[in-house]
Design an enzyme around this catalytic site. Structure first.
Site, short mmCIF file in Angstrom:
data_model
loop_
_atom_site.label_atom_id
_atom_site.label_comp_id
_atom_site.label_asym_id
_atom_site.label_seq_id
_atom_site.Cartn_x
_atom_site.Cartn_y
_atom_site.Cartn_z
N HIS A 73 -59.09 -12.53 33.44
CA HIS A 73 -59.46 -13.26 34.64
C HIS A 73 -60.97 -13.34 34.71
O HIS A 73 -61.65 -12.31 34.83
CB HIS A 73 -58.90 -12.59 35.90
CG HIS A 73 -59.15 -13.38 37.15
ND1 HIS A 73 -58.26 -14.32 37.63
CD2 HIS A 73 -60.21 -13.38 38.00
CE1 HIS A 73 -58.76 -14.85 38.73
NE2 HIS A 73 -59.94 -14.30 38.97
N CYS A 74 -61.51 -14.54 34.60
CA CYS A 74 -62.96 -14.73 34.51
C CYS A 74 -63.55 -14.92 35.90
O CYS A 74 -63.19 -15.86 36.63
CB CYS A 74 -63.28 -15.94 33.62
SG CYS A 74 -65.05 -16.22 33.41
N LEU A 75 -64.48 -14.04 36.27
CA LEU A 75 -65.15 -14.15 37.56
C LEU A 75 -66.14 -15.32 37.58
O LEU A 75 -66.48 -15.82 38.65
CB LEU A 75 -65.86 -12.84 37.89
CG LEU A 75 -64.96 -11.61 38.01
CD1 LEU A 75 -65.81 -10.38 38.31
CD2 LEU A 75 -63.92 -11.81 39.11
N ASP A 78 -63.71 -18.08 38.40
CA ASP A 78 -62.72 -17.73 39.41
C ASP A 78 -61.34 -18.25 39.03
O ASP A 78 -60.64 -18.87 39.82
CB ASP A 78 -63.13 -18.26 40.79
CG ASP A 78 -62.28 -17.66 41.91
OD1 ASP A 78 -61.77 -16.55 41.72
OD2 ASP A 78 -62.11 -18.33 42.96
#
Length: 231
Positions: A73-75, A78
């Site tokens: 899950h890439c911040l 998002d």
């Protein structure tokens, strides 16, 4: 150089938009592996989605869904990076790294031009013109800014290299983080590993587009040692 900059910037932003706004893929409700006994296919049960999930599919608590070929899950965007938008993510990192390298090349040219300060001799005294002082000041500011940008450039190129190395080995970030014992066996050769992420046509590899989702039923059958992790 200036003409190429808008193109590479627009391409990187397009990949960022695609990665952030496109779905990473999902497991259809009621899927159980072609209507066969899911236990025979080494599938796992998601207690949150109340659904079977194929190999290399994991539940993301932030997106509240099971993502096929889950990477992370890439911040930054998002959004989850999964089978459907993994190409967007890889191309985004590649183009950002390319932009950083191109930036430093252009920066070197500007700094070399600015370092040539025009000096005039007036009555035996060397005098630097106003334009020369401005050029020198611009070079100093560019040098200071380049030091600040160097950290981001190193990070972008390193992150891109690690991600591409994982793609070549058919290893996701989740595989790397959890050290899944069967993850290396998913490799089908460098070319086939690339095809799985960026598509079968080499001429279209640099073109950002969404990849179709193929649930890994056959892949799970070919690798019966797939670990049953409780996500």
């Amino acid at each position: 150089q200036e003409a190429f900059a808008p193109f590479e910037t627009a391409t990187a932003l397009g990949c960022l938009w695609g990665c952030a706004c496109s779905s990473p893929g999902a497991v259809p409700e009621g899927w159980n592996g072609s209507n066969h006994d899911p236990i025979d296919k080494e599938l796992r049960w998601c207690r949150v989605c109340r659904n079977w999930k194929p190999a290399r599919t994991h539940h993301c608590s932030q997106c509240n869904r099971c993502v096929p070929r889950y990477d992370h899950h890439c911040l930054w965007v998002d959004n989850c990076v999964g089978q459907a938008n993994h190409k967007y993510f890889v191309l985004f990192l590649t183009y950002v790294a390319g932009c950083c390298v191109h930036y430093f090349y252009v920066l070197r040219v500007y700094m070399m031009d600015g370092s040539r300060v025009a000096v005039e001799v007036d009555g035996g005294v060397a005098v630097v013109s106003a334009e020369g002082w401005l050029s020198l000041l611009a070079s100093v500011l560019l040098a200071v800014y380049s030091v600040a940008a160097l950290g981001f450039c190193v990070f972008a190129v390193s992150f891109c290299g690690c991600t591409c190395w994982g793609v070549l080995r058919n290893m996701t970030a989740y595989d790397e983080a959890t050290a899944a014992p069967d993850a290396p066996s998913y490799s089908n050769g460098i070319f086939n590993n690339l095809v799985e992420v960026v598509g079968p046509h080499p001429l279209l590899w640099p073109v950002p587009h969404r990849m179709p989702v193929a649930l890994a039923t056959e892949e799970a059958l070919a690798h019966p040692s797939s670990p049953r992790r409780k996500d």
